[in-house]
Design an enzyme around this catalytic site. Structure first.
Site, mmCIF file in Angstrom:
data_model
loop_
_atom_site.group_PDB
_atom_site.id
_atom_site.type_symbol
_atom_site.label_atom_id
_atom_site.label_comp_id
_atom_site.label_asym_id
_atom_site.label_seq_id
_atom_site.Cartn_x
_atom_site.Cartn_y
_atom_site.Cartn_z
ATOM 1 N N ALA A 43 0.867 -1.186 0.000
ATOM 2 C CA ALA A 43 0.000 0.000 0.000
ATOM 3 C C ALA A 43 0.896 1.225 0.000
ATOM 4 O O ALA A 43 1.189 1.799 1.047
ATOM 5 C CB ALA A 43 -0.928 -0.024 1.212
ATOM 6 N N ALA A 44 1.335 1.636 -1.171
ATOM 7 C CA ALA A 44 2.508 2.501 -1.284
ATOM 8 C C ALA A 44 2.239 3.999 -1.213
ATOM 9 O O ALA A 44 3.102 4.758 -0.756
ATOM 10 C CB ALA A 44 3.254 2.186 -2.583
ATOM 11 N N ALA A 45 1.090 4.478 -1.722
ATOM 12 C CA ALA A 45 0.868 5.922 -1.799
ATOM 13 C C ALA A 45 0.808 6.534 -0.390
ATOM 14 O O ALA A 45 0.340 5.886 0.545
ATOM 15 C CB ALA A 45 -0.423 6.214 -2.555
ATOM 16 N N GLY A 62 3.980 7.464 -0.986
ATOM 17 C CA GLY A 62 5.329 7.106 -1.408
ATOM 18 C C GLY A 62 6.416 7.311 -0.383
ATOM 19 O O GLY A 62 7.594 7.136 -0.697
ATOM 20 N N LYS A 77 7.348 5.535 2.279
ATOM 21 C CA LYS A 77 8.126 4.328 2.566
ATOM 22 C C LYS A 77 8.754 3.759 1.291
ATOM 23 O O LYS A 77 9.853 3.203 1.326
ATOM 24 C CB LYS A 77 7.245 3.302 3.273
ATOM 25 C CG LYS A 77 6.720 3.816 4.608
ATOM 26 C CD LYS A 77 5.617 2.958 5.159
ATOM 27 C CE LYS A 77 4.929 3.639 6.329
ATOM 28 N NZ LYS A 77 4.178 4.861 5.930
ATOM 29 N N GLU A 118 -0.603 0.371 -5.350
ATOM 30 C CA GLU A 118 -1.608 1.253 -4.751
ATOM 31 C C GLU A 118 -2.974 0.916 -5.313
ATOM 32 O O GLU A 118 -3.165 0.882 -6.521
ATOM 33 C CB GLU A 118 -1.262 2.720 -5.013
ATOM 34 C CG GLU A 118 -2.277 3.703 -4.468
ATOM 35 C CD GLU A 118 -2.587 3.499 -2.986
ATOM 36 O OE1 GLU A 118 -3.793 3.533 -2.627
ATOM 37 O OE2 GLU A 118 -1.638 3.291 -2.197
ATOM 38 N N ASP A 149 -6.002 -4.416 -5.643
ATOM 39 C CA ASP A 149 -6.325 -4.738 -4.263
ATOM 40 C C ASP A 149 -5.176 -5.620 -3.761
ATOM 41 O O ASP A 149 -4.792 -6.603 -4.407
ATOM 42 C CB ASP A 149 -7.657 -5.499 -4.228
ATOM 43 C CG ASP A 149 -8.101 -5.860 -2.821
ATOM 44 O OD1 ASP A 149 -7.240 -6.177 -1.980
ATOM 45 O OD2 ASP A 149 -9.316 -5.856 -2.582
ATOM 46 N N ASP A 160 2.060 -1.585 5.067
ATOM 47 C CA ASP A 160 1.578 -0.496 5.908
ATOM 48 C C ASP A 160 0.078 -0.422 5.645
ATOM 49 O O ASP A 160 -0.380 0.262 4.741
ATOM 50 C CB ASP A 160 2.288 0.812 5.540
ATOM 51 C CG ASP A 160 1.950 1.931 6.510
ATOM 52 O OD1 ASP A 160 2.009 1.694 7.731
ATOM 53 O OD2 ASP A 160 1.607 3.047 6.052
ATOM 54 N N CYS A 218 -0.961 3.129 11.354
ATOM 55 C CA CYS A 218 -0.883 4.381 12.114
ATOM 56 C C CYS A 218 -2.089 4.476 13.048
ATOM 57 O O CYS A 218 -2.677 5.546 13.217
ATOM 58 C CB CYS A 218 -0.788 5.590 11.183
ATOM 59 S SG CYS A 218 -2.129 5.713 9.978
#
Length: 479
Positions: free
Chosen positions: A124-126, A128, A130, A148, A175, A193, A246
Site C-alpha cells: 500500500a505505497a501511496a 510514497g 516508505k 496502490e 487490491d 503499511d 498508524c
C-alpha cells in the site's frame, strides 16, 4: 500551542484498557492536543546527510535527529521563511521528503538485519514515503514493486518517485489481496503499511476520529487479516515482512499479527524490535512489536511488527488471464545505438542494473531484477521512460534525466535563482553569456542539482518540464 480536539469517550475507554500501566492517560490526551513536529527525511539518492544539513543550516534550518532513522530529522525553520516547505528548491529537486517521523519506522525495521532486499514489495505505497525511503536504502539497486489500490493516489505516488530520482520501481494498481495468489513466494521483503482507522494521526488530522466506531475497527481488521495473509504468501521462505499501521487499538495491530501466527503456525516468527534504536524498549510489547503511543517520542501513534517466514506454505491457486505484454527487450545492436546516442548528446551512461525495453517508438529502462515477474502480473508502469524515438534521433525524457544525470555532465547549464523559478513555472528561460551560443539539448541545474532537461532554440532554452509538475508561484528565493 494546543488544539481542542474532541476524543470520543468510547475511544478513550479503549485506550485506557490497552495502554501499558507505566504510561499516563493525561499525557496521552495532552499529546493528542499538540500539533505534530515537522519532520523530513534526506534523500540520499541525491545528496548525503552531512552535505544536506550543512547546506540548510546555512539558511537557518535547525535539525534534531530522529533516533530510529539516520536520514530523518525534526525540522525548525526561521519564522521569516514563508515559502511552503514543498516549494523550496531543495524539495523540488528531490533532496528531501516531508515525512512524519513515526512513518520512518517500518523501513528501519525492515533493514534491521542490515540486509538490503534484492526484490521487494510495498503493498500500500501511496503517497510514497516508505517506497522512496526503501528505494534510497536500496540505492536504486534491485527492484521494488509499489502497489496502490486507490486510482486517485497513483499519480501522486509516481510524482514522488520521479522527484526523488528513483528508477528501480514498478507500479501496480491492485487490491493488495491478489499478491499471494499471483506472485507466491516471489519477494525477499514486503512492507504492508495497512489501511487502518488512523487513530494515531489525530495530531496531524483533527478529523481523523470523525467516523470512528468500534464497528468500523472490526471491519477494517477483517480486511487487514486478508492483506497480511496474502502478503505472507507472496514472501519467499526466509524473507521478512513488516506489518505496520498508524492506529492504536490492538484489534488492528497485535491481533492481526497473532491471526497470521494462528493461520500459518511455525512458518511465522515474530522478530523483536526492542533494540531497534535507543529507547525502543519504551514502546515494545511483550512480543517485541513496537506500539508507539504519541506521548512516548512526541510523534504520531504507530505500530510496527517484524515477521520472518521460516517455511514455504501452500498459496491460493488462481487462473491468470494476462493480455499481451506490450514491450520487447531491445536487441543488442539497438541497446548499443541508444546508449551511444545518450552518451553523445548528454554524456550520460545507462545504469548497469537497467535493461532497455521498447514499445513502439518509446525507449524504457526496466530494473533487471524485475524481469522474472514480467508476464506473471500486470504492471501499470515499470522503471522510467528514457526517450521517444523520431526520424532524427531520440527525444530524451525529463523523468530519466532527473533519475540518472549526475549534474557534472559537460552539457549542464547552471541556472540563477530567477531562471530556476521561471523554469518551475513552466516558462522558457534566457540565460546570459556565452552559453547562449550553444545548440541542442542541455541538462539544467540549480544549486548543483539536476532539475530538468531543456533545448536551446535561438537565444532561449525551451522549457521541457512536464505540465503536471509546473508550479504557479510562491517559490524559493535566493535567501
Amino acid at each position: 500551542m494546543h488544539a481542542n480536539i474532541e476524543l470520543p469517550a468510547e475511544f478513550l475507554a479503549q485506550i485506557q484498557s490497552s495502554m501499558p500501566a507505566h504510561l499516563s492517560m493525561d499525557a496521552f490526551v495532552d499529546a493528542c492536543q499538540r500539533p505534530l513536529r515537522r519532520s523530513i527525511r534526506v534523500n540520499t539518492l541525491k545528496i548525503s546527510v552531512n552535505d544536506f544539513c550543512q547546506q540548510m543550516q546555512a539558511k537557518g534550518w535547525h535539525f534534531e535527529a530522529v533516533p530510529w532513522c539516520e536520514t530523518g530529522f525534526w525540522l525548525t525553520r526561521p519564522e521569516t521563511e514563508t515559502t511552503p516547505l514543498g516549494n523550496t528548491a531543495e524539495h523540488l529537486a528531490g533532496l528531501f521528503y516531508i515525512q512524519e517521523a513515526s512513518s520512518m519506522l517500518p523501513v528501519t525495521a525492515l533493514l534491521a538485519d542490515n540486509e538490503v532486499p534484492h526484490l521487494a514489495l510495498d503493498v500500500a505505497a501511496a503517497p510514497g514515503s516508505k517506497t522512496t525511503q526503501l528505494a534510497a536504502a536500496m540505492n536504486n539497486q534491485g527492484a521494488l514493486v509499489a502497489n496502490e489500490f486507490s486510482a486517485s493516489r497513483i499519480k501522486g505516488l509516481f510524482s514522488n518517485i520521479q522527484r526523488c530520482g528513483i528508477h528501480n520501481v514498478a507500479l501496480t494498481h491492485f487490491d493488495g489481496h491478489v499478491f499471494g495468489g499471483w506472485l507466491p513466494e516471489s519477494f525477499d521483503a514486503i512492507l504492508l503499511d495497512a489501511p487502518c482507522s488512523g487513530e494515531g494521526t489525530i495530531r496531524k488530522d483533527p478529523d481523523a476520529m470523525k467516523n470512528w466506531s468500534p464497528e468500523s475497527i472490526d471491519a477494517i481488521a477483517q480486511v487487514q487479516r486478508g492483506l497480511i495473509e496474502s502478503a505472507f504468501h507472496a514472501l519467499k521462505p526466509g524473507g521478512v515482512m513488516i506489518y505496520s499501521t498508524c492506529t492504536l487499538n490492538q484489534t488492528e495491530n497485535q491481533s492481526v499479527c497473532h491471526h497470521l501466527k494462528e493461520t500459518f503456525g511455525d512458518a511465522v516468527a515474530f522478530e523483536p524490535l526492542n533494540h531497534l534504536f535507543t529507547n525502543a524498549d519504551a514502546s515494545a510489547t511483550e512480543e517485541g512489536f513496537l506500539h508507539v503511543w504519541p506521548q512516548i517520542y512526541d510523534s504520531e501513534g504507530f505500530f510496527v511488527a517484524r515477521i520472518r517466514k521460516l517455511d514455504a506454505v501452500d498459496a491460493p491457486k488462481v487462473k491468470k488471464r494476462l493480455g499481451k505484454f506490450p514491450f520487447m527487450a531491445a536487441k543488442t545492436k539497438d541497446q548499443q545505438a541508444i546508449a551511444q546516442a545518450l552518451h553523445q548528446s548528454l554524456n550520460i551512461e545507462i545504469p548497469a542494473q537497467s535493461e532497455i525495453w521498447l514499445r513502439d517508438n518509446e525507449v524504457w529502462l526496466f530494473p533487471r531484477a524485475l524481469t522474472p515477474l514480467i508476464g506473471e502480473i500486470r504492471f501499470d508502469r515499470i522503471g522510467i521512460k528514457l526517450a521517444e524515438q523520431h526520424k532524427k534521433g531520440y527525444r530524451w525524457q525529463h523523468e530519466a534525466i532527473i533519475a540518472i544525470a549526475k549534474g557534472n555532465e559537460a552539457c549542464c547549464v547552471a541556472l540563477s535563482t530567477e531562471d530556476a523559478q521561471s523554469w518551475y513555472m513552466g516558462r522558457d528561460i534566457r540565460p546570459e553569456g556565452e552559453l547562449s551560443q550553444r545548440q541542442g539539448e542541455v541538462i539544467l541545474c540549480y544549486q548543483s542539482q539536476v532539475i530538468g532537461l531543456g533545448k536551446w532554440v535561438g537565444n532561449r532554452i525551451k522549457n521541457g518540464l512536464p505540465r503536471d509538475l509546473v508550479r504557479d508561484g510562491n517559490l524559493f528565493s535566493d535567501c
